[in-house]
Design a protein around this motif. Structure first.
Motif, mmCIF file in Angstrom:
data_model
loop_
_atom_site.group_PDB
_atom_site.id
_atom_site.type_symbol
_atom_site.label_atom_id
_atom_site.label_comp_id
_atom_site.label_asym_id
_atom_site.label_seq_id
_atom_site.Cartn_x
_atom_site.Cartn_y
_atom_site.Cartn_z
ATOM 1 N N LEU A 5 73.686 48.776 44.442
ATOM 2 C CA LEU A 5 72.887 49.328 43.345
ATOM 3 C C LEU A 5 71.400 49.030 43.535
ATOM 4 C CD1 LEU A 5 75.186 48.552 40.291
ATOM 5 C CD2 LEU A 5 74.871 50.756 41.452
ATOM 6 N N ALA A 6 71.073 47.833 43.997
ATOM 7 C CA ALA A 6 69.668 47.499 44.270
ATOM 8 C C ALA A 6 69.118 48.403 45.361
ATOM 9 C CB ALA A 6 69.539 46.027 44.670
ATOM 10 N N GLY A 7 69.921 48.657 46.384
ATOM 11 C CA GLY A 7 69.497 49.568 47.449
ATOM 12 C C GLY A 7 69.251 50.972 46.929
ATOM 13 N N LEU A 8 70.105 51.431 46.020
ATOM 14 C CA LEU A 8 69.932 52.755 45.425
ATOM 15 C C LEU A 8 68.621 52.829 44.651
ATOM 16 C CD1 LEU A 8 70.818 55.568 44.422
ATOM 17 C CD2 LEU A 8 72.086 54.381 42.606
ATOM 18 N N VAL A 9 68.352 51.836 43.809
ATOM 19 C CA VAL A 9 67.117 51.853 43.026
ATOM 20 C C VAL A 9 65.902 51.779 43.936
ATOM 21 C CG1 VAL A 9 65.736 50.592 41.311
ATOM 22 C CG2 VAL A 9 68.178 50.945 40.932
ATOM 23 N N ARG A 10 65.925 50.876 44.905
ATOM 24 C CA ARG A 10 64.782 50.745 45.814
ATOM 25 C C ARG A 10 64.544 52.025 46.601
ATOM 26 N NH1 ARG A 10 64.738 44.710 48.495
ATOM 27 N NH2 ARG A 10 63.903 43.651 46.660
ATOM 28 N N CYS A 11 65.604 52.646 47.083
ATOM 29 C CA CYS A 11 65.472 53.880 47.855
ATOM 30 C C CYS A 11 64.906 55.010 46.999
ATOM 31 C CB CYS A 11 66.824 54.274 48.442
ATOM 32 S SG CYS A 11 66.774 55.755 49.476
ATOM 33 N N THR A 12 65.424 55.158 45.783
ATOM 34 C CA THR A 12 64.961 56.232 44.908
ATOM 35 C C THR A 12 63.493 56.025 44.539
ATOM 36 O OG1 THR A 12 67.213 56.413 44.036
ATOM 37 C CG2 THR A 12 65.488 57.542 42.818
ATOM 38 N N LEU A 13 63.118 54.781 44.243
ATOM 39 C CA LEU A 13 61.722 54.506 43.916
ATOM 40 C C LEU A 13 60.815 54.685 45.132
ATOM 41 C CD1 LEU A 13 62.075 51.428 41.536
ATOM 42 C CD2 LEU A 13 61.728 53.842 40.926
ATOM 43 N N ALA A 14 61.274 54.287 46.305
ATOM 44 C CA ALA A 14 60.480 54.495 47.526
ATOM 45 C C ALA A 14 60.288 55.991 47.779
ATOM 46 C CB ALA A 14 61.164 53.836 48.721
ATOM 47 N N SER A 15 61.313 56.765 47.495
ATOM 48 C CA SER A 15 61.206 58.212 47.654
ATOM 49 C C SER A 15 60.176 58.780 46.678
ATOM 50 C CB SER A 15 62.573 58.859 47.444
ATOM 51 O OG SER A 15 62.506 60.250 47.664
ATOM 52 N N MET A 16 60.175 58.287 45.438
ATOM 53 C CA MET A 16 59.172 58.742 44.463
ATOM 54 C C MET A 16 57.778 58.322 44.895
ATOM 55 S SD MET A 16 57.930 60.264 41.909
ATOM 56 C CE MET A 16 59.156 60.839 40.744
ATOM 57 N N GLU A 17 57.630 57.088 45.372
ATOM 58 C CA GLU A 17 56.315 56.624 45.820
ATOM 59 C C GLU A 17 55.794 57.490 46.957
ATOM 60 O OE1 GLU A 17 57.309 52.545 46.622
ATOM 61 O OE2 GLU A 17 56.940 51.929 44.549
ATOM 62 N N HIS A 18 56.662 57.834 47.891
ATOM 63 C CA HIS A 18 56.284 58.696 49.013
ATOM 64 C C HIS A 18 55.897 60.089 48.516
ATOM 65 C CE1 HIS A 18 56.377 60.502 53.000
ATOM 66 N NE2 HIS A 18 57.146 61.447 52.488
ATOM 67 N N THR A 19 56.709 60.633 47.617
ATOM 68 C CA THR A 19 56.455 61.960 47.066
ATOM 69 C C THR A 19 55.133 61.982 46.303
ATOM 70 O OG1 THR A 19 58.829 62.398 46.928
ATOM 71 C CG2 THR A 19 57.402 63.736 45.537
ATOM 72 N N ALA A 20 54.888 60.959 45.501
ATOM 73 C CA ALA A 20 53.643 60.880 44.738
ATOM 74 C C ALA A 20 52.441 60.756 45.667
ATOM 75 C CB ALA A 20 53.698 59.693 43.777
ATOM 76 N N ARG A 50 52.118 61.790 48.707
ATOM 77 C CA ARG A 50 51.873 63.088 49.367
ATOM 78 C C ARG A 50 51.207 64.082 48.421
ATOM 79 N NH1 ARG A 50 56.288 65.287 53.320
ATOM 80 N NH2 ARG A 50 54.494 66.608 53.677
ATOM 81 N N ALA A 51 51.424 63.904 47.113
ATOM 82 C CA ALA A 51 50.803 64.780 46.115
ATOM 83 C C ALA A 51 49.436 64.264 45.677
ATOM 84 C CB ALA A 51 51.731 64.917 44.907
ATOM 85 N N LEU A 90 58.239 66.952 41.462
ATOM 86 C CA LEU A 90 58.140 65.618 42.055
ATOM 87 C C LEU A 90 59.441 64.843 41.885
ATOM 88 C CD1 LEU A 90 54.576 64.550 40.834
ATOM 89 C CD2 LEU A 90 55.238 65.080 43.184
ATOM 90 N N VAL A 91 60.027 64.908 40.694
ATOM 91 C CA VAL A 91 61.287 64.215 40.425
ATOM 92 C C VAL A 91 62.397 64.790 41.309
ATOM 93 C CG1 VAL A 91 63.095 63.909 38.682
ATOM 94 C CG2 VAL A 91 60.708 63.423 38.114
ATOM 95 N N ALA A 92 62.478 66.099 41.418
ATOM 96 C CA ALA A 92 63.504 66.728 42.255
ATOM 97 C C ALA A 92 63.346 66.314 43.720
ATOM 98 C CB ALA A 92 63.441 68.253 42.119
ATOM 99 N N ARG A 93 62.115 66.293 44.205
ATOM 100 C CA ARG A 93 61.868 65.864 45.591
ATOM 101 C C ARG A 93 62.250 64.403 45.803
ATOM 102 N NH1 ARG A 93 56.062 68.519 47.226
ATOM 103 N NH2 ARG A 93 56.815 70.660 47.305
#
Length: 136
Positions: free
Chosen positions: A40-55, A57-58, A106-109
């Motif tokens: 679960l920690a890996g899931l949260v960290r991965c999803t947040l890292a994906s948002m940070e990357h997406t943000a 890039r924007a 952004l959320v979808a990405r």
């Protein structure tokens, strides 16, 4: 074009301490941290890292935090114990604040970009709170 391939290596010693091949501190085995908590920690960290990357890039700055809840029980289809329900709450502050249409994109990405989330048979449900407002 061939897809990008990422590989990860972890070792767990006889004491149960885990180490990444990238280095850093070891994760000591503790009775309060089960493997399921680490997933679960890996899931949260991965999803947040994906948002940070997406943000990034924007052209947006981001500050992120999150939590997850998962239910493990026997699956009906194969009788194996597995995560059958996973929910996350992800709190993100973005600056400058994106427009509503851009925010949904952004959320979808960010959700598509998390390969940990994409690896589950039972897909996680993500609840996003961006700049204090729930994203629907």
């Amino acid at each position: 074009m061939l897809p990008r391939v990422l590989e990860f290596d972890v070792t767990v010693d006889r004491a149960g301490d885990a180490r990444s091949a990238l280095g850093g501190s070891s994760l000591p085995r503790q009775a309060e941290w089960w493997s399921e908590h680490l997933v679960l920690a890996g899931l949260v960290r991965c999803t947040l890292a994906s948002m940070e990357h997406t943000a990034r890039r924007a052209g947006l700055d981001s500050k992120c935090a999150g939590r997850a809840h998962g239910v493990v029980t026997r699956r009906d289809d194969d009788g194996l114990y597995a995560f059958v329900d996973i929910e996350t709450t992800l709190e993100v502050d973005l600056a400058p604040a994106p427009k509503a249409g851009t925010l949904a994109e952004l959320v979808a990405r960010a959700e598509r970009g998390c390969f940990v989330s994409n690896s589950f048979v039972s897909k996680p449900t993500h609840r996003w709170i961006v700049n204090g407002q729930e994203v629907s």
